[in-house]
Design an enzyme around this catalytic site. Sequence first.
Site, short mmCIF file in Angstrom:
data_model
loop_
_atom_site.label_atom_id
_atom_site.label_comp_id
_atom_site.label_asym_id
_atom_site.label_seq_id
_atom_site.Cartn_x
_atom_site.Cartn_y
_atom_site.Cartn_z
N GLN A 1 61.74 35.44 43.77
CA GLN A 1 60.75 34.87 43.81
C GLN A 1 60.93 33.28 42.89
O GLN A 1 61.47 33.51 41.90
CB GLN A 1 59.56 35.44 43.23
CG GLN A 1 59.28 36.55 44.02
CD GLN A 1 57.87 37.23 43.50
OE1 GLN A 1 57.87 38.50 43.74
NE2 GLN A 1 56.82 36.53 43.20
N HIS B 1 59.96 31.75 48.16
CA HIS B 1 60.26 33.30 47.81
C HIS B 1 60.91 33.90 48.99
O HIS B 1 60.73 33.55 50.25
CB HIS B 1 59.10 33.91 47.81
CG HIS B 1 58.37 33.70 46.75
ND1 HIS B 1 58.53 32.95 45.54
CD2 HIS B 1 57.05 34.35 46.26
CE1 HIS B 1 57.63 32.78 44.72
NE2 HIS B 1 56.75 33.59 45.06
N VAL C 1 49.41 24.92 42.36
CA VAL C 1 48.67 25.28 43.82
C VAL C 1 47.57 24.26 44.19
O VAL C 1 47.42 24.01 45.44
CB VAL C 1 48.26 26.74 43.90
CG1 VAL C 1 47.52 27.12 45.25
CG2 VAL C 1 49.45 27.63 43.68
N ARG D 1 40.43 20.04 29.66
CA ARG D 1 41.61 18.95 29.17
C ARG D 1 41.70 18.00 30.19
O ARG D 1 42.52 16.87 29.96
CB ARG D 1 42.80 20.00 29.14
CG ARG D 1 42.82 21.01 28.03
CD ARG D 1 44.11 21.85 28.16
NE ARG D 1 44.11 22.74 29.36
CZ ARG D 1 43.66 23.91 29.21
NH1 ARG D 1 42.91 24.48 28.18
NH2 ARG D 1 43.66 24.47 30.34
N ARG E 1 40.94 40.72 44.93
CA ARG E 1 41.61 41.01 46.03
C ARG E 1 41.31 42.49 46.56
O ARG E 1 41.21 43.06 47.55
CB ARG E 1 43.13 41.06 45.99
CG ARG E 1 43.72 39.55 45.91
CD ARG E 1 45.03 39.43 45.79
NE ARG E 1 45.55 37.99 45.38
CZ ARG E 1 46.47 37.55 44.73
NH1 ARG E 1 47.24 38.56 44.24
NH2 ARG E 1 46.70 36.50 44.77
N THR F 1 44.11 20.36 39.44
CA THR F 1 45.49 19.70 38.51
C THR F 1 46.62 20.60 38.62
O THR F 1 47.69 20.21 38.35
CB THR F 1 44.88 19.63 37.25
OG1 THR F 1 44.59 20.51 36.71
CG2 THR F 1 43.83 18.23 37.05
N SER G 1 57.98 28.29 40.82
CA SER G 1 56.73 27.53 41.05
C SER G 1 55.61 28.44 41.29
O SER G 1 54.33 28.32 40.95
CB SER G 1 56.92 26.73 42.28
OG SER G 1 57.21 27.52 43.18
N GLY G 2 55.72 29.67 41.42
CA GLY G 2 54.73 30.80 41.76
C GLY G 2 54.05 30.91 40.31
O GLY G 2 52.89 31.53 40.30
N CYS H 1 51.30 35.81 47.18
CA CYS H 1 52.34 34.97 47.83
C CYS H 1 53.29 36.02 48.59
O CYS H 1 53.72 35.79 49.47
CB CYS H 1 52.93 34.05 47.00
SG CYS H 1 53.40 34.77 45.37
P1 A2P Z 1 43.94 21.99 33.55
O1 A2P Z 1 45.23 21.26 34.30
O2 A2P Z 1 42.91 21.48 32.98
O3 A2P Z 1 44.58 23.02 32.60
P2 A2P Z 1 49.03 25.99 37.05
O4 A2P Z 1 49.07 27.31 37.76
O5 A2P Z 1 49.82 25.10 37.79
O6 A2P Z 1 49.63 26.03 35.45
O7 A2P Z 1 47.48 25.29 37.35
C1 A2P Z 1 46.22 26.06 36.73
C2 A2P Z 1 45.16 25.08 37.02
O8 A2P Z 1 43.96 26.04 36.59
C3 A2P Z 1 44.95 24.00 36.43
O9 A2P Z 1 44.28 23.12 37.23
C4 A2P Z 1 44.09 24.12 35.27
O10 A2P Z 1 43.42 23.11 34.67
C5 A2P Z 1 43.22 25.12 35.99
N1 A2P Z 1 42.59 25.84 34.85
C6 A2P Z 1 43.29 26.79 33.82
N2 A2P Z 1 42.21 27.49 33.05
C7 A2P Z 1 40.97 26.89 33.28
C8 A2P Z 1 39.58 27.26 32.78
N3 A2P Z 1 39.38 27.88 31.78
N4 A2P Z 1 38.59 26.23 33.44
C9 A2P Z 1 38.92 25.21 34.41
N5 A2P Z 1 40.24 25.29 34.87
C10 A2P Z 1 41.19 25.88 34.64
#
Ligand code: A2P
Length: 340
Positions: free
Chosen positions: A160, A246, A17, A42, A102, A14, A163-164, A133
Amino acid sequence: MAERKFNVAVVGATGAVGNQMIRCLEEADFPVKSIAFLASARSVGRKLRFKGDVVAVQELKEDSFKGMDIALFSAGGGTSERFAPHAAKEGCVVVDNSSAWRMDPDVPLVVPEVNPGAVAGYTKKGIIANPNCSTIQMVVALNPIHRQWGLKRVVVSTYQAVSGTGKKAIDELLDQSRAMLNFLDYESRVYPHRIAFNCLPHIDVFLENGYTKEEMKMVNETRKILEDDAIAVTATTVRVPVFYGHSESVNVETRRPASAREVRALLEESPGIKVMDDPANNVYPLATDAAGQDLTLVGRIRDDASVANGINLWIVADNIRKGAATNTVQIARVLADEYL
Ligand code: A2P
């Protein structure tokens, strides 16, 4: 023989990236047998599209990887640290976009244009790491120079895109810009200072040596990918009010003499690079040129008049695509085609 297909999981599906990883799997026509989209509790109930199908997001759990072949992770370092070993234990190879693994000597750090053979090392831990990145686009451009003339020293300053940092940072730049243009109050939740109409010389946390963690990622990852610890690298990483793409000002000193003309000719025929270098006609790479495509753009190639064997370059790429999702899917492709 029919092409082998794989059960693929996207962890962090979700996010900014993760979403792009899904698009890259579609665009690359990756041989997918089944797809699972995983995120935090969530997001359970959300639905995402994959090749015309609607796929429900599931909660990431320790047993999410039974029967999976490949998992692409982009859900932050803590999530990768905790869950990647569970995937690996199930025989599911992880390609991880976080910084968690990494620098682990038993985890290959791969940019397919540079060191595709390193993928073979995935067997040690069942994990392959996708570099930072800013490192990816820099080494795509520097690897041919290093192979031809040897790199002695690299001085890089980055510009940069937000969006990163993820979706919340994209919203913060939008909200602050809108507020300022309407003479309204604004809030800073993601960054320590206002990012709209500003530049922040601060990406990731500060370390004891005065560098930020992002800057030391560029130093250490560049040496690991180019397999040469003798290369001196110093970085200053800066967040700028740009949404996607970037940009980097890179100054290199080579071990053997190289001219800007020779460097330009070499980069023109190197993989993954598009040279855009015609200043007389205002042609040089811009973040807006890079966004939405996969090549690393290089321009402003010129001799550094202040030092022997010095070259200046301006290197730009889409940080969400080549800097993250595209590179991860390219690694998965090498893995699928040559090792699984
Ligand atoms: P969620 O949307 O349910 O919070 P971004 O870097 O754009 O903020 O996205 C971070 C991604 O990592 C999202 O898909 C987020 O899910 C997921 N994420 C963050 N913390 C967790 C976690 N503890 N378990 C699973 N997925 C996670």
